[in-house]
Design an enzyme around this catalytic site. Sequence first.
Site, PDB file in Angstrom:
ATOM      1  CE  LYS A 207      -3.368   2.953   0.777  1.00 42.72           C
ATOM      2  NZ  LYS A 207      -4.298   3.371  -0.266  1.00 42.72           N
ATOM      3  N   GLY A 260      -2.226  16.363  -3.198  1.00 46.57           N
ATOM      4  CA  GLY A 260      -2.783  16.564  -1.868  1.00 46.57           C
ATOM      5  C   GLY A 260      -3.682  15.396  -1.539  1.00 46.57           C
ATOM      6  CB  CYS A 263      -3.865   8.524   0.087  1.00 46.09           C
ATOM      7  SG  CYS A 263      -5.407   7.683   0.474  1.00 46.09           S
TER       8      CYS A 263
END
EC number: 1.1.1.22
Length: 438
Positions: A207, A260, A263
């Site tokens: 991730k 932005g 995440c």
Amino acid sequence: MRIVMIGSGYVGLVSGACLADFGHQVICVDKSAEKIEALERGEVPIFEPGLDAIIAHNRQAGRLSFSLDLAQPVADADVVFIAVGTPSRRGDGHADLSYVYAAAREIAAAVTGFTVVVTKSTVPVGTGDEIERIFREEFPDKDIKVVSNPEFLREGAAISDFKRPDRIVIGSEDERAIDIMREVYRPLYLNEAPLYFCERRTSELIKYAANAFLAMKITFINEIADLCEQIGADVQKVAKGIGMDKRIGDKFLHAGPGYGGSCFPKDTLALVKTAQDFDSPLRLIETTVAINDNRKRAMGRKVIAACGGSVRGKKIAVLGLTFKPNTDDMRDAPSITIVQALLDGGADVHVFDPEGMEAARSMLGPVVYGKNPYEVAAGAEAIVVVTEWDEFRALDFRRLKTEMKVPVIVDLRNIYKPEEMAKYGFAHFPIGKRKTKA
């Protein structure tokens, strides 16, 4: 299956609603009474296209419900997802895992039989190990398996991403847990969604590595855009030219004011901190973070330069506040830094965003919120396009020029063609291209 989703924020609500749409029985739990009461009234607290319809449909079908109470839903559950926030920790940039660990303790206390606990929240490598340690030391008699299942949802396209994913990453080496996770995602087999099984730590890193790579790709094309402006090249054509190479691809090669959102900023920073903790620094990602922070400030200077070197006493219209279109998310949005730079320069800033103005009120300084693009542009000496909402692509430029005091457009998303701006008599300042004089 009986599924409980702990956390009814963006990830939890989208994931819970979609799992219910698959046919599972889902209860979304949250500690905010205000949020749960709103959801029970049919009010969705976030803007995500299509989410309100899915929630309404599955509530009516009896597959989706909401609760402040965690204990009873968890006691009856087969799978419990942890989807609480992991914001950057103040002071050091590490991911704040306090909500995750608090949820884990509450879940373990309520579990009655074999249960799979899944971290859907974005968490650093080793978080699953720590959750497992908590379970083992504080609740040694409970039969719980911890699985990593990171989310890859794009705001504005989250429903599609959940139902037609590129991949579903599942981190576990326990066969019982793997069988349960196969059953959770079984409804996706018709879409041939690839289930990718790996170790839990590997899943956690996938991730972060994915988000860091995409952030780095955005930062790369933004630096190329700066070079294009200096040498007279066109960054959009450069991006197309390199994106045709299948090894590179054309995604995330759109130059702009910097990334932005919920995440990329926090995940890149958390990955940097994790790597430093393990004495394996990620210099490329450290540089990416620094460049992106500097770029947002540079965009404020770009607007001021387009206004002749000063915005003091000038009305500036800002179109778009959210970090991307089709969301109301203002977290780490470039607009925050740009607007502040204009305010610091003495500008009278008027703003409009189709969905983000309510969230922006607590983040922006003394600005004027308008009802539409034409209202904020009236009397302005520049329009600054910060977010590429579709409704900004087909503005009436003849009307805008009549409304504005000075026809200047600073196009930070390259949504307008320079030749069209010249035709309508605008001075056009794009990203990564030559400016067009009025």
